[in-house]
Design a protein around this motif. Sequence first.
Motif, PDB file in Angstrom:
ATOM      1  N   TYR A 316     140.812  50.916  49.391  1.00  6.15           N
ATOM      2  CA  TYR A 316     141.387  51.219  47.830  1.00  6.15           C
ATOM      3  C   TYR A 316     141.091  52.135  47.692  1.00  6.15           C
ATOM      4  N   GLY A 317     142.128  53.390  46.795  1.00  4.32           N
ATOM      5  CA  GLY A 317     141.857  54.617  47.044  1.00  4.32           C
ATOM      6  C   GLY A 317     141.380  54.669  46.348  1.00  4.32           C
ATOM      7  N   LEU A 318     140.683  54.303  45.231  1.00  3.45           N
ATOM      8  CA  LEU A 318     140.672  54.775  44.174  1.00  3.45           C
ATOM      9  C   LEU A 318     138.397  55.469  44.010  1.00  3.45           C
ATOM     10  N   THR A 319     138.232  54.317  45.054  1.00  2.00           N
ATOM     11  CA  THR A 319     136.538  54.461  45.183  1.00  2.00           C
ATOM     12  C   THR A 319     136.513  55.253  46.791  1.00  2.00           C
ATOM     13  N   PRO A 320     136.118  56.549  46.441  1.00  2.00           N
ATOM     14  CA  PRO A 320     135.666  57.671  47.122  1.00  2.00           C
ATOM     15  C   PRO A 320     134.755  56.971  48.019  1.00  2.00           C
ATOM     16  N   GLY A 321     134.480  57.007  49.550  1.00  2.00           N
ATOM     17  CA  GLY A 321     133.595  56.152  49.994  1.00  2.00           C
ATOM     18  C   GLY A 321     133.474  55.499  50.777  1.00  2.00           C
ATOM     19  N   ASN A 322     134.455  55.002  50.229  1.00  2.00           N
ATOM     20  CA  ASN A 322     134.774  53.698  51.193  1.00  2.00           C
ATOM     21  C   ASN A 322     134.944  53.346  52.644  1.00  2.00           C
ATOM     22  N   SER A 323     134.738  52.948  53.340  1.00  2.00           N
ATOM     23  CA  SER A 323     134.479  53.159  54.377  1.00  2.00           C
ATOM     24  C   SER A 323     135.291  52.087  55.592  1.00  2.00           C
TER      25      SER A 323
END
Length: 331
Positions: A316-323
């Motif tokens: 999901y690209g709208l949450t920076p830090g998702n990994s």
Amino acid sequence: MPSPQTNCTPSAGASRPSSPQLLAAAQKSIAEVGQELEGLVERLVDIVGSLQSRTHLPESGADDEGSSPGLSFSSGVDLSLASSESVTPHTPERKMRDILHDLEEIREKLRANLMWKDALEEPVQVELQEAPSSSSHPLPDRSHRAPTRTSRFAQWAISPTFDLRSHSCSLEVSEDRRVVTVSRCPQTHLWSHERFVTCQVLCSQAFSSGQQYWEVDTEHCSHWAVGVASWGMRRNQTLGRTGDSWCVEWKGTRQLSAWHMVKETVLGSDRPKVVGIWLDLEGGTLAFYSVANEESLLYECPVSSSSPLHPAFWLYGLTPGNSLTIRPAQV
């Protein structure tokens, strides 16, 4: 003169009870002794209670501490300061009351111990029955479980790496190429028709035959999809919405689904923290497992492709830090 050895050595034909039989007999004896003790305490409680009722003295002498009959002489001599045994004619009754209280405590403790023993007795018996295990008596629970990682997937476990040509400009890849993260700032990658428009990435490894297994840690990603896709998957399309891609997807709204050809199959509301992917191109099967102490099957489907298949991922690209992390299979 020493005693003959034959008196203490059992004969060859004498049968000896087995360890399980001795343990079962000991448990039975413990249970019987406990029940007998409880019965004896019950009888003692009844006897003491009966004696207490028979020796009960009049109420006038029990509660009136200031005027006890027989403790003052007509001459006015007050013996209230005499020994405690003289001023407490009800000492035997109080002792019986204490004894009764102690017996009741013993009775309750015996009951509690017997209840605890009964609760443990059934698992112990099951353990004794399972000890001499054989192939003709398999454990019922294990016969329907997914095979453990060591017995099923160890020889096929791989640790693929992300392909730097395919990931979108919104993603960054670690140096060892096993962690992909949604970047806080767009990455300045050269444009290429091999690079995805959305937050997706393929692995460098491609499989056209054989059997492979790998694991993905999804704990640090709120929305994700993991699966397989061909290298020819169009870069503006989404994983699982094409004929050459398959995946399971966590939407972050407590829903886990499987996707292929834009068809969604809802799997449930439990989120797996680690997903194991089993790709069997010999049998034409793709399976997803929730990995904890052992693999628990999430979804299985047929898979076939005229092109080699790569491990594929969406974040999901709208949450920076998702990994997402490709971790070594714990085999």
